[in-house]
Design a protein around this motif. Structure first.
Motif, PDB file in Angstrom:
ATOM      1  N   GLN A  84       0.863  -1.176   0.000  1.00 38.08           N
ATOM      2  CA  GLN A  84       0.000   0.000   0.000  1.00 38.08           C
ATOM      3  C   GLN A  84       0.900   1.228   0.000  1.00 38.08           C
ATOM      4  O   GLN A  84       1.458   1.616   1.023  1.00 38.08           O
ATOM      5  CB  GLN A  84      -0.913  -0.012   1.220  1.00 38.08           C
ATOM      6  N   GLU A  85       1.023   1.837  -1.174  1.00 35.31           N
ATOM      7  CA  GLU A  85       1.930   2.966  -1.326  1.00 35.31           C
ATOM      8  C   GLU A  85       1.541   4.137  -0.435  1.00 35.31           C
ATOM      9  O   GLU A  85       2.396   4.857   0.074  1.00 35.31           O
ATOM     10  CB  GLU A  85       1.974   3.407  -2.783  1.00 35.31           C
ATOM     11  N   GLU A  90       2.515   8.051   4.019  1.00 35.05           N
ATOM     12  CA  GLU A  90       2.104   8.539   5.335  1.00 35.05           C
ATOM     13  C   GLU A  90       3.195   8.333   6.375  1.00 35.05           C
ATOM     14  O   GLU A  90       3.445   9.210   7.205  1.00 35.05           O
ATOM     15  CB  GLU A  90       0.823   7.815   5.793  1.00 35.05           C
ATOM     16  N   PHE A  91       3.871   7.200   6.329  1.00 34.65           N
ATOM     17  CA  PHE A  91       4.937   6.919   7.291  1.00 34.65           C
ATOM     18  C   PHE A  91       6.074   7.919   7.179  1.00 34.65           C
ATOM     19  O   PHE A  91       6.556   8.466   8.157  1.00 34.65           O
ATOM     20  CB  PHE A  91       5.465   5.496   7.091  1.00 34.65           C
ATOM     21  N   TYR A  92       6.517   8.178   5.944  1.00 37.66           N
ATOM     22  CA  TYR A  92       7.670   9.072   5.757  1.00 37.66           C
ATOM     23  C   TYR A  92       7.298  10.553   5.800  1.00 37.66           C
ATOM     24  O   TYR A  92       8.178  11.400   5.861  1.00 37.66           O
ATOM     25  CB  TYR A  92       8.372   8.745   4.433  1.00 37.66           C
TER      26      TYR A  92
END
Length: 94
Positions: A84-85, A90-92
């Motif tokens: 899930q790109e 969102e994480f980075y």
């Protein structure tokens, strides 16, 4: 992990020059091959025998010469990973 170790030990060349950096980036037209003085390694013998492997469509290989040519850069549709790109973005973005 094994591929990174092979590269770090200098078992491969790109366009005839020894490469020992696992993060080396290849370009279209680059030829990656096993070094001639290291072709007696068991893993290379298995590749020469032609045991079935999945080869991406943007790479042309020659098992007899232990070489591969990069014909094109992979597109997103060519990668078979389920991810899930948006989760990565969102994480980075934190």
């Amino acid at each position: 992990a094994q591929a990174r170790q092979f590269v770090a030990h200098g078992l491969f060349t790109v366009n005839g020059k020894k490469v020992d950096i696992p993060s080396f980036t290849t370009k279209v037209g680059d030829v990656v091959s096993g070094r001639s003085n290291r072709r007696d390694i068991e893993h290379f013998k298995i590749v020469k025998e032609g045991i079935a492997r999945v080869i991406p469509k943007w790479i042309t290989t020659s098992a007899a010469e232990l070489s591969a040519t990069v014909n094109a850069l992979p597109q997103r549709d060519d990668v078979d990973l389920t991810l899930q790109e948006n989760m990565i973005v969102e994480f980075y973005s934190r």
